[in-house]
Design an enzyme around this catalytic site. Structure first.
Site, mmCIF file in Angstrom:
data_model
loop_
_atom_site.group_PDB
_atom_site.id
_atom_site.type_symbol
_atom_site.label_atom_id
_atom_site.label_comp_id
_atom_site.label_asym_id
_atom_site.label_seq_id
_atom_site.Cartn_x
_atom_site.Cartn_y
_atom_site.Cartn_z
ATOM 1 N N ALA A 1 0.816 -1.232 0.000
ATOM 2 C CA ALA A 1 0.000 0.000 0.000
ATOM 3 C C ALA A 1 0.839 1.267 0.000
ATOM 4 O O ALA A 1 0.298 2.365 -0.154
ATOM 5 C CB ALA A 1 -0.911 -0.017 1.236
ATOM 6 N N GLY B 1 -1.056 0.368 -5.289
ATOM 7 C CA GLY B 1 -1.550 0.092 -3.931
ATOM 8 C C GLY B 1 -1.780 1.366 -3.148
ATOM 9 O O GLY B 1 -2.768 1.496 -2.409
ATOM 10 N N TYR C 1 8.211 -14.117 -13.385
ATOM 11 C CA TYR C 1 7.164 -13.125 -13.078
ATOM 12 C C TYR C 1 5.860 -13.496 -13.800
ATOM 13 O O TYR C 1 4.777 -13.491 -13.203
ATOM 14 C CB TYR C 1 7.652 -11.740 -13.516
ATOM 15 C CG TYR C 1 6.675 -10.625 -13.296
ATOM 16 C CD1 TYR C 1 6.354 -10.184 -12.008
ATOM 17 C CD2 TYR C 1 6.071 -9.964 -14.383
ATOM 18 C CE1 TYR C 1 5.459 -9.140 -11.806
ATOM 19 C CE2 TYR C 1 5.189 -8.921 -14.181
ATOM 20 C CZ TYR C 1 4.883 -8.506 -12.895
ATOM 21 O OH TYR C 1 3.996 -7.468 -12.701
HETATM 22 N N1 LIG Z 1 3.665 -1.159 -12.946
HETATM 23 C C1 LIG Z 1 3.106 -1.831 -13.933
HETATM 24 O O1 LIG Z 1 3.145 -1.403 -15.094
HETATM 25 C C2 LIG Z 1 2.414 -3.134 -13.663
HETATM 26 C C3 LIG Z 1 1.898 -3.859 -14.761
HETATM 27 C C4 LIG Z 1 1.237 -5.062 -14.507
HETATM 28 C C5 LIG Z 1 1.080 -5.510 -13.218
HETATM 29 N N2 LIG Z 1 1.597 -4.783 -12.171
HETATM 30 C C6 LIG Z 1 1.382 -5.302 -10.818
HETATM 31 O O2 LIG Z 1 0.715 -4.309 -10.063
HETATM 32 C C7 LIG Z 1 1.048 -4.448 -8.690
HETATM 33 C C8 LIG Z 1 1.432 -3.098 -8.123
HETATM 34 O O3 LIG Z 1 2.634 -2.685 -8.757
HETATM 35 P P1 LIG Z 1 3.074 -1.159 -8.838
HETATM 36 O O4 LIG Z 1 3.181 -0.812 -10.274
HETATM 37 O O5 LIG Z 1 2.253 -0.316 -7.959
HETATM 38 O O6 LIG Z 1 4.582 -1.312 -8.296
HETATM 39 P P2 LIG Z 1 5.378 -0.609 -7.105
HETATM 40 O O7 LIG Z 1 5.192 0.865 -7.150
HETATM 41 O O8 LIG Z 1 6.767 -1.151 -7.230
HETATM 42 O O9 LIG Z 1 4.694 -1.192 -5.797
HETATM 43 C C9 LIG Z 1 4.860 -2.541 -5.446
HETATM 44 C C10 LIG Z 1 4.524 -2.720 -3.990
HETATM 45 O O10 LIG Z 1 4.747 -4.096 -3.652
HETATM 46 C C11 LIG Z 1 5.510 -4.138 -2.469
HETATM 47 N N3 LIG Z 1 6.285 -5.361 -2.314
HETATM 48 C C12 LIG Z 1 7.287 -5.839 -3.071
HETATM 49 N N4 LIG Z 1 7.798 -6.953 -2.518
HETATM 50 C C13 LIG Z 1 7.104 -7.173 -1.382
HETATM 51 C C14 LIG Z 1 7.153 -8.141 -0.367
HETATM 52 N N5 LIG Z 1 8.068 -9.127 -0.359
HETATM 53 N N6 LIG Z 1 6.282 -8.055 0.666
HETATM 54 C C15 LIG Z 1 5.376 -7.064 0.721
HETATM 55 N N7 LIG Z 1 5.281 -6.108 -0.199
HETATM 56 C C16 LIG Z 1 6.142 -6.161 -1.245
HETATM 57 C C17 LIG Z 1 6.423 -2.933 -2.568
HETATM 58 O O11 LIG Z 1 6.990 -2.647 -1.300
HETATM 59 P P3 LIG Z 1 8.384 -1.820 -1.195
HETATM 60 O O12 LIG Z 1 8.066 -0.396 -1.496
HETATM 61 O O13 LIG Z 1 8.812 -2.064 0.200
HETATM 62 O O14 LIG Z 1 9.304 -2.434 -2.217
HETATM 63 C C18 LIG Z 1 5.433 -1.897 -3.057
HETATM 64 O O15 LIG Z 1 4.677 -1.397 -1.991
HETATM 65 C C19 LIG Z 1 2.145 -5.509 -8.620
HETATM 66 O O16 LIG Z 1 1.569 -6.745 -8.271
HETATM 67 C C20 LIG Z 1 2.670 -5.574 -10.043
HETATM 68 O O17 LIG Z 1 3.211 -6.840 -10.346
HETATM 69 C C21 LIG Z 1 2.243 -3.596 -12.369
#
Ligand SMILES: NC(=O)c1ccc[n+]([C@@H]2O[C@H](COP(=O)([O-])OP(=O)(O)OC[C@H]3O[C@@H](n4cnc5c(N)ncnc54)[C@H](OP(=O)(O)O)[C@@H]3O)[C@@H](O)[C@H]2O)c1
Length: 322
Positions: free
Chosen positions: A28, A33, A187
């Site tokens: 979050a 998130g 992934y």
């Molecule tokens: N960005 C995209 O274009 C994209 C596309 C398709 C799917 N997604 C999916 O969307 C979701 C959100 O991604 P986002 O783009 O918002 O990325 P983000 O900004 O990198 O956020 C990812 C979040 O996941 C947390 N996280 C990572 N490893 C973790 C762990 N071991 N335990 C608990 N939390 C953990 C991170 O915590 P920290 O800050 O501590 O690292 C961060 O809060 C993810 O599931 C990602 O795979 C993203």
């Protein structure tokens, strides 16, 4: 400038009063998130922010104090099964209902050699899928005891692969011990497992009022992928302005729209278990690029209920639920 292809949640659902409702959002503190959490708090909900880094959660949540709802940050490292169990104990010591569980966090190992967690799992699968699986299963009774509760799990367009290479689950080697490691394939497999889990859970829960969803959020301008080597970070930093300028990627707010639709709309529960996708130029199957709420995945392996059940059975054993 907003991308004209973005599918937006109907604004009427973003005005709903969520007072008295409780949500958990993993990851979050960042990106999708964070935006999901902020919107739920704005509408009056209490959101439990499940964060790997509690300080980061508290820091980003400071502006929430002026909003209608409330929040708390509880540590949850999804790549550590004991941390997930501790999170659930802490949550259940304070809360007896759960209106929505957003399994949002995710990561990709940016190195092309496998990394293993202390539980012995490949880290991408552990943090993106196994941790969420255990979290959800431990909270299932609470979800069932809350009328019309919802669970969603973030997947990704990449689960689809291409006509030449459709991703599938390798049950004989989920941990990449005997295959040549490819971090993006790891992934993609974690994201395929997430789609199958939402489907299996929907079927298991069909006699209850709990509904489930898997979500591709779009290409978010978040912190995703920022944890790589200096080279990868450099490439990402250099390409980000062009990707943004060419309108390929969306803001994190735009990328939270699909999750908010699944958590809040009246339409989503009619499609429990399905895959909801934002638009994406990254689908190699052109007909999928506009996305859909819900949408048929072009990957037939995402519809294989035998695989879904097998994967759930195996994962139960791996996370210590048998
Ligand atoms: N960005 C995209 O274009 C994209 C596309 C398709 C799917 N997604 C999916 O969307 C979701 C959100 O991604 P986002 O783009 O918002 O990325 P983000 O900004 O990198 O956020 C990812 C979040 O996941 C947390 N996280 C990572 N490893 C973790 C762990 N071991 N335990 C608990 N939390 C953990 C991170 O915590 P920290 O800050 O501590 O690292 C961060 O809060 C993810 O599931 C990602 O795979 C993203």
């Amino acid at each position: 400038m907003a991308n004209k292809n973005v599918i937006f949640c109907d604004p009427k659902y973003l005005e709903k009063d969520l007072s008295g409702k409780t949500y958990i959002v993993t990851g979050a503190n960042s990106g999708v998130g964070f935006e999901t959490t902020q919107q739920l708090v704005k509408q009056g909900a209490h959101v439990v922010m499940a964060c790997r880094r509690v300080d980061a959660g508290n820091e980003v949540a400071q502006p929430f104090s002026t909003l209608k709802g409330s929040y708390e940050v509880i540590k949850c490292d999804l790549a550590d099964l004991q941390s997930v169990r501790d999170f659930v104990d802490a949550f259940l010591s304070k809360h007896s209902k759960l209106d929505g569980l957003a399994c949002n966090a995710g990561m990709v190992n940016m190195e092309n050699t496998p990394k293993y967690t202390k539980d012995g799992f490949e880290i991408t699968m552990a943090a993106s899928f196994y941790g969420h699986f255990l979290l959800t299963e431990l909270l299932l009774e609470t979800l069932k005891n809350t009328t019309n509760s919802r669970m969603l799990i973030l997947s990704s367009v990449v689960h689809a692969g291409s006509k030449k290479k459709r991703h599938q689950l390798h049950f004989d080697d989920l941990e990449w011990k005997n295959r040549k490691y490819n971090n993006f394939d790891a992934y993609s497999e974690a994201k395929l497992a997430s789609i199958l889990y939402a489907k299996e859970l929907a079927e298991r829960l069909k006699e209850t009022s709990v509904t489930t969803y898997s979500v591709h959020p779009g290409w978010a301008r978040s912190n995703f992928g920022s944890g790589g080597s200096a080279l990868i970070r450099g490439i990402m930093a250099l390409t980000k302005p062009f990707v943004t300028m060419l309108n390929f990627s969306d803001s994190s707010w735009e990328s939270a729209q699909t999750s908010l639709h699944c958590l809040l709309s009246d339409e989503a529960p009619k499609h429990s278990g399905r895959y909801f996708s934002q638009h994406s130029v990254l689908y190699s199957d052109k007909e999928c690029r506009k996305g859909g709420w819900p949408m048929q995945s072009p990957n037939p392996n995402a519809d294989n209920m035998n695989d879904a059940k097998k994967m759930v059975g195996i994962t139960r054993g791996l996370v210590g639920l048998n």
